[in-house]
Design a protein around this motif. Structure first.
Motif, short mmCIF file in Angstrom:
data_model
loop_
_atom_site.label_atom_id
_atom_site.label_comp_id
_atom_site.label_asym_id
_atom_site.label_seq_id
_atom_site.Cartn_x
_atom_site.Cartn_y
_atom_site.Cartn_z
N GLY A 601 45.01 25.88 13.89
CA GLY A 601 45.63 25.55 13.18
C GLY A 601 45.38 26.42 11.88
N HIS A 602 44.84 27.60 11.75
CA HIS A 602 44.29 28.89 11.01
C HIS A 602 44.53 29.97 11.47
CE1 HIS A 602 43.85 25.71 7.63
NE2 HIS A 602 42.54 25.43 8.04
N VAL A 603 45.92 30.63 11.90
CA VAL A 603 45.31 32.24 12.77
C VAL A 603 45.44 33.46 11.62
CG1 VAL A 603 47.14 33.45 14.19
CG2 VAL A 603 47.20 30.69 13.91
N THR A 604 44.88 33.95 11.69
CA THR A 604 44.66 35.48 10.73
C THR A 604 44.77 36.43 11.60
OG1 THR A 604 42.77 34.38 9.14
CG2 THR A 604 43.00 36.88 9.21
N GLY A 605 45.84 37.54 11.10
CA GLY A 605 46.00 38.57 11.96
C GLY A 605 46.18 39.97 10.57
N LEU A 606 45.52 40.74 11.13
CA LEU A 606 44.90 41.38 11.00
C LEU A 606 45.31 43.17 11.17
CD1 LEU A 606 41.69 42.35 9.30
CD2 LEU A 606 42.70 44.19 10.93
N ASP A 607 46.09 44.02 10.84
CA ASP A 607 46.03 45.67 11.55
C ASP A 607 46.23 46.37 10.83
OD1 ASP A 607 48.14 45.93 13.81
OD2 ASP A 607 48.46 47.37 12.36
#
Length: 783
Positions: A601-607
C-alpha cells in the motif's frame, strides 16, 4: 540589391581607408526621461502592448550602441579573442527576428539571405584558449548594417500591427510566440553586448545621454588602495541561517509571459538548512584576497581554474584597473562606459573560477568548517521572499499572483528594493537596496550570482520548435548556472523564472555570495552524469528487446536473464507476511519501487543520487520519462520509460538521502516502520556496509518484527567504494552468507539464490552479473 559575402571585405576596407568616422548612431529620444525598460510583456495585453514592448526593446539596443564613439569600435576584437566584434552583435539580434519569423510562418521570404547566414550563429568558445582569429575581413560596413536594421525594424512593426496571428491568444503554441522570443533574445544581447563594451578600451565608449544614473554613494575620499571596513564597504557581512524546506521549480506553461525552454518542467527539491552571507561579496572583501597575494597561490584554485589563471596571467578581477605600479595594489573600477574611482562597496564582478578560489581562501582564513562554497540553484530559491514561492502554484486568472514576480511591475523608484530591469545604469552598493523578509540583500538584481550547479534541464523539459538549440547544447557540464539577474537584465532575464548559464571563465555582470553547510553539491557526482542516468533508465525500464541489439544478439546468442526489478519485487511480496509499507533502499530510477506498488500500500524509495530521484519523481508524477539509449560513439536512440497504468503510482514516494543514515532521512523507528526492506545491488557500493545493516538491529529498527530484509548484491567489492577491511566477502558463497548472518543477530535466513542480470553499455558491450540474493526475517523479541 542584397550584398553578397564576397563584397563585405571591400566594404570594410573602405571604412579602414577613411580611418573610421565618428559613430553616426545617436541616442534615441526618451522624452526627457532616462532610458528605462517596460515591465515584462503580458502576452494577453494585445497588439498595442506588444508594439510598445518591441519599440522599447529596440530603443534600449540603440541607446546602448550609441555609446560607441566611432565606427572602429564596432570592429575591434575583444581583448580575449573569444567573441566576435560588436558589429556582429549589432546585427545578430536583427537577423534572429527574420530567421525565427520565417520558421514560425509570420514571414515568407528572407530580407537579406547573406546577412541572415553570416550573422546567424554567435560564439560559445569551448575553452579560454579557443581563440577566434582571421575573421576581421568578413564583416559588412556599418552603413549596410544600419540600413538592414531599419528595414527589419519596419517589417516587424508591420507584422505586429496587422498579422492575423495576433488576433488570437498568444501562447507557446501560437506563431506569435516567435515575436516574443525575438524580443527576449534581443534583451539577452543587450546585456551581453554591454559586457563586451565594458571590455573595450575606454577610448571606444562614452556614456549615452539617456543612460540611467549610476548608484554612486558619497565617499569621503576616492581611495584606490587599502579600503577600510565600515568606511569604504560594510564592516560585517553576516552568515544568516536558512531553514530546511522544500522548493518548487518550473514555470507553469500557462503563465502569460514568454519563457525559454529550460524554464519549463516541474521539480521539487529538498533543501537542508544552510547559512549564506547577507550581502554579495564586495570589492572591499575581495581586495584582501588580491592584496594579500592569495589570489596568486595555486592551492586555492581548482585544476581548470588554475589553468585559466595561468593562461591569462590574471592577477586581479577583469574590471579592476591597475592604478599604480605592480605590487602597489592600487585599483580603479571599469564600469560599462568608463573608469571610475574604485567602488569598494559594490559587488565584486568575477568569474566562476575566481569565486571558487575566494571561497577556498576565506575558508582557510576563517577556519570555516564546513568550508564556504557557492549557492546551489535550490538554495537560491530558498533565499527568496516566501511570496515568490507561491508563484509555482499559479493558476490562470490569478492576476494578483502574477505581480509577485517583480519584473511584472512598473519600474519606478517608489518602494524599490531591486537593482534590475535597468533601474540603475550599473551594479551598486551591496547594502543599498532593502533586505527581503529573510534578511538578504540582492537575491534578485544588482549582479548575477554564480552557482555550484551545472546548467541542466528540469524534469519534463521539452524543446520548442522555434529554437531547437537554445538550451540543449549547454546541458554539457561545461556551463555553470547564474541566477538572480543583474542591473541590466530586463524582461524575461529579470524574471523570477530565469535560469541562465555561462562557461566558468566568462566575464559577465556576475558576482557571488558565500554559503556554508547544507548538502555537499559535489556528493555522488558519478550518478549525476547523463550517461549513467540513461544506462540505469535502460536497465530498469527497457524491455528485453530494447536492452539488446537484436541482430547481434541472435548472431552471438546473448544469454537470457529474468527481468531483475520485477523478480526482486515478487521475492519481497512472496516472503512478506504483511503488505502495508515497504522501503526500497538504493531505488535508483524507481522500477522496483513501482513494481512493489503492485503488492504494497505504501512504498518509499530512497537513493543518494539527486538525478535518479528526480527521474523517479517524474515517472510518478507523469507516468513516463524520455531518455537516450547509447548505440555507439555519438549515436543514440530516443527511448521512453512508461509506468504500467495498472500500477497505482500515488502509492510511491521518493526521497534523496543516504542509506547509511536512515535517521537523517526520517526513516528510523518510531518515525517509520516497514513490513519489508529491499537492498538491491547497493551493499558493495557503500563506504561502511556493516553500519548500514546495523540500523536494522534493535528497538529503533525501521523494520517491523516479523518483517523481511531482502538483500541482493553482486559482491563487487572495490576500494573506490569501500575500505578493504570493510568488505563483506568470503572465500565462497557460504562464507559471504555467514558474514551477513553475523551482522544480523535476531534474523533468520529464509532463502538464498543466485539471480543473473545484464547491463548494456552500448550495442556491442554488455556486463553480465550474478547477484547473490538472501532473504532474512527479523524475529520477534523474546518476552
Amino acid at each position: 540589391m542584397p550584398m553578397n559575402v564576397a563584397s563585405t571585405s571591400g566594404a570594410r576596407k573602405v571604412a579602414e581607408d577613411q580611418q573610421y568616422r565618428p559613430n553616426p548612431q545617436k541616442c534615441p529620444d526618451w522624452g526627457g526621461q532616462r532610458a528605462h525598460s517596460l515591465p515584462l510583456l503580458d502576452l494577453r495585453a494585445g497588439r498595442e502592448a506588444m508594439l510598445a514592448y518591441f519599440d522599447n526593446t529596440w530603443a534600449l539596443s540603440e541607446t546602448l550602441f550609441s555609446a560607441l564613439t566611432c565606427e572602429e569600435a564596432y570592429y575591434v576584437r575583444p581583448w580575449h579573442k573569444t567573441r566576435h566584434p560588436l558589429i556582429f552583435y549589432y546585427a545578430h539580434p536583427v537577423t534572429f527576428y527574420v530567421n525565427k519569423l520565417l520558421v514560425a510562418g509570420l514571414l515568407h521570404n528572407p530580407v537579406n539571405r547573406e546577412f541572415e547566414e553570416l550573422f546567424e550563429t554567435g560564439v560559445d568558445e569551448m575553452s579560454w584558449d579557443d581563440l577566434h582569429d582571421g575573421e576581421q575581413d568578413i564583416w559588412p560596413s556599418l552603413d549596410e548594417v544600419r540600413s538592414y536594421r531599419q528595414q527589419v525594424h519596419q517589417l516587424v512593426r508591420d507584422i505586429i500591427r496587422s498579422h492575423p496571428a495576433l488576433d488570437k491568444p498568444v501562447d507557446m503554441d501560437s506563431p506569435a510566440w516567435a515575436l516574443a522570443m525575438c524580443f527576449e533574445h534581443e534583451r539577452i544581447h543587450l546585456e551581453t553586448s554591454s559586457v563586451l563594451m565594458r571590455e573595450l578600451p575606454e577610448k571606444y565608449v562614452r556614456t549615452p545621454g539617456a543612460w540611467p544614473d549610476l548608484p554612486l554613494q558619497e565617499q569621503a575620499t576616492e581611495k584606490s588602495v587599502n579600503p577600510v571596513p565600515g568606511v569604504d564597504y560594510p564592516a560585517s557581512n553576516p552568515m544568516l541561517e536558512v531553514p530546511t524546506q522544500t522548493v518548487a521549480l518550473g514555470k507553469p506553461r500557462d503563465w502569460p509571459t514568454f519563457g525559454w525552454d529550460n524554464e519549463y518542467g516541474r521539480d521539487s527539491r529538498h533543501v537542508q538548512s544552510f547559512h549564506a552571507s547577507a550581502m554579495l561579496i564586495s570589492n572591499g572583501e575581495f581586495y584582501e584576497f588580491v592584496a594579500s597575494g592569495a589570489y596568486l597561490e595555486d592551492r586555492y584554485w581548482g585544476e581548470q581554474g588554475l589553468a585559466w589563471r595561468r593562461f591569462r596571467n590574471t592577477r586581479w578581477p577583469a574590471f579592476w584597473v591597475q592604478d599604480g605600479p605592480v605590487g602597489s595594489h592600487r585599483y580603479r573600477l571599469r564600469t560599462t562606459f568608463g573608469v571610475r574611482p574604485m567602488q569598494w562597496d559594490w559587488p565584486a564582478v568575477v568569474n566562476h573560477y575566481e569565486a571558487k578560489a575566494y571561497c577556498a581562501w576565506r575558508s582557510e582564513r576563517d577556519g570555516a568548517s564546513p568550508p564556504y562554497r557557492l549557492l546551489q540553484e535550490k538554495e537560491h530559491l530558498a533565499l527568496r521572499d516566501p511570496n515568490l514561492s507561491d508563484i509555482s502554484d499559479w493558476l490562470p486568472g490569478d492576476d494578483a499572483l502574477l505581480q509577485h514576480d517583480p519584473v511584472m511591475q512598473a519600474n519606478t523608484m517608489a518602494g524599490r528594493t531591486l537593482n534590475h530591469n535597468l533601474h540603475f545604469g550599473s551594479e551598486g552598493p551591496v547594502d543599498l537596496f532593502l533586505t527581503n523578509s529573510r534578511g538578504f540583500h540582492d537575491v534578485l538584481g544588482n549582479v548575477w550570482q554564480w552557482c555550484e550547479d551545472s546548467f541542466h534541464p528540469l524534469p519534463g523539459f521539452s524543446i520548442h520548435p522555434y529554437y531547437v538549440d537554445f538550451s540543449t547544447p549547454c546541458f554539457d557540464d561545461e556551463h555553470q548556472m547564474i541566477l538572480g539577474g543583474s542591473f541590466i537584465s530586463t524582461g524575461d532575464e529579470a524574471s523570477a523564472w530565469a535560469r541562465f548559464h555561462f562557461r566558468p571563465h566568462f566575464s559577465q555582470h556576475a558576482g557571488f555570495r558565500l554559503v556554508q553547510g547544507g548538502e555537499d553539491p559535489q556528493a555522488d557526482n558519478k550518478y549525476e552524469d547523463d550517461a549513467v542516468l540513461n544506462q540505469y533508465m535502460l536497465f530498469h525500464w527497457g524491455s528485453p528487446e530494447e536492452q539488446r541489439d537484436t541482430e547481434i544478439s541472435e548472431a552471438v546468442g546473448h544469454p537470457r536473464t529474468p527481468p531483475f526489478m520485477e523478480t526482486m519485487a515478487e521475492k519481497v511480496s512472496q516472503f512478506s507476511r504483511r503488505h502495508d509499507a515497504v522501503l526500497d533502499l538504493g531505488c535508483a530510477v524507481g522500477r522496483a519501487s513501482f513494481e512493489l506498488a503492485r503488492h504494497f500500500g505504501h512504498v518509499t524509495g530512497l537513493d543518494f543520487s539527486h538525478r535518479f530521484i528526480r527521474a523517479a519523481e517524474t515517472l510518478r508524477d507523469r507516468g513516463a520519462l524520455h531518455y537516450e539509449r547509447l548505440e555507439t560513439g555519438k549515436f543514440t536512440t530516443p527511448m521512453t520509460a512508461v509506468v504500467d497504468p495498472a500500477v497505482e503510482r500515488n502509492r510511491t514516494r521518493f526521497l534523496q538521502g543516504d542509506a547509511a543514515d536512515l535517521r537523517g532521512a526520517g526513516l528510523m523507528a518510531p518515525s517509520a516502520r516497514f513490513d519489508a526492506v529491499l537492498l538491491s545491488n547497493l551493499l558493495c557500493r557503500m563506504p561502511d556496509p556493516a553500519a548500514c545493516l546495523q540500523q536494522f538491529i534493535g528497538p529503533d529498527s525501521p523494520l517491523a518484527e516479523d518483517g523481511i530484509l531482502v538483500i541482493a548484491s553482486p559482491n563487487t567489492w572495490l576500494e573506490a567504494h569501500t575500505r578493504p577491511d570493510r568488505f563483506l566477502d568470503g572465500a565462497d558463497n557460504g562464507a559471504t552468507r555467514e558474514r551477513l548472518a553475523a551482522l544480523l543477530p535476531g534474523f533468520e535466513l529464509l532463502h538464498h539464490e543466485d539471480l543473473p542480470f545484464m547491463i548494456r553499455e552500448h550495442r556491442r558491450k554488455y556486463e553480465y552479473v550474478v547477484s547473490q540474493v538472501t532473504v532474512w526475517r527479523r524475529q520477534r523479541a523474546a518476552v
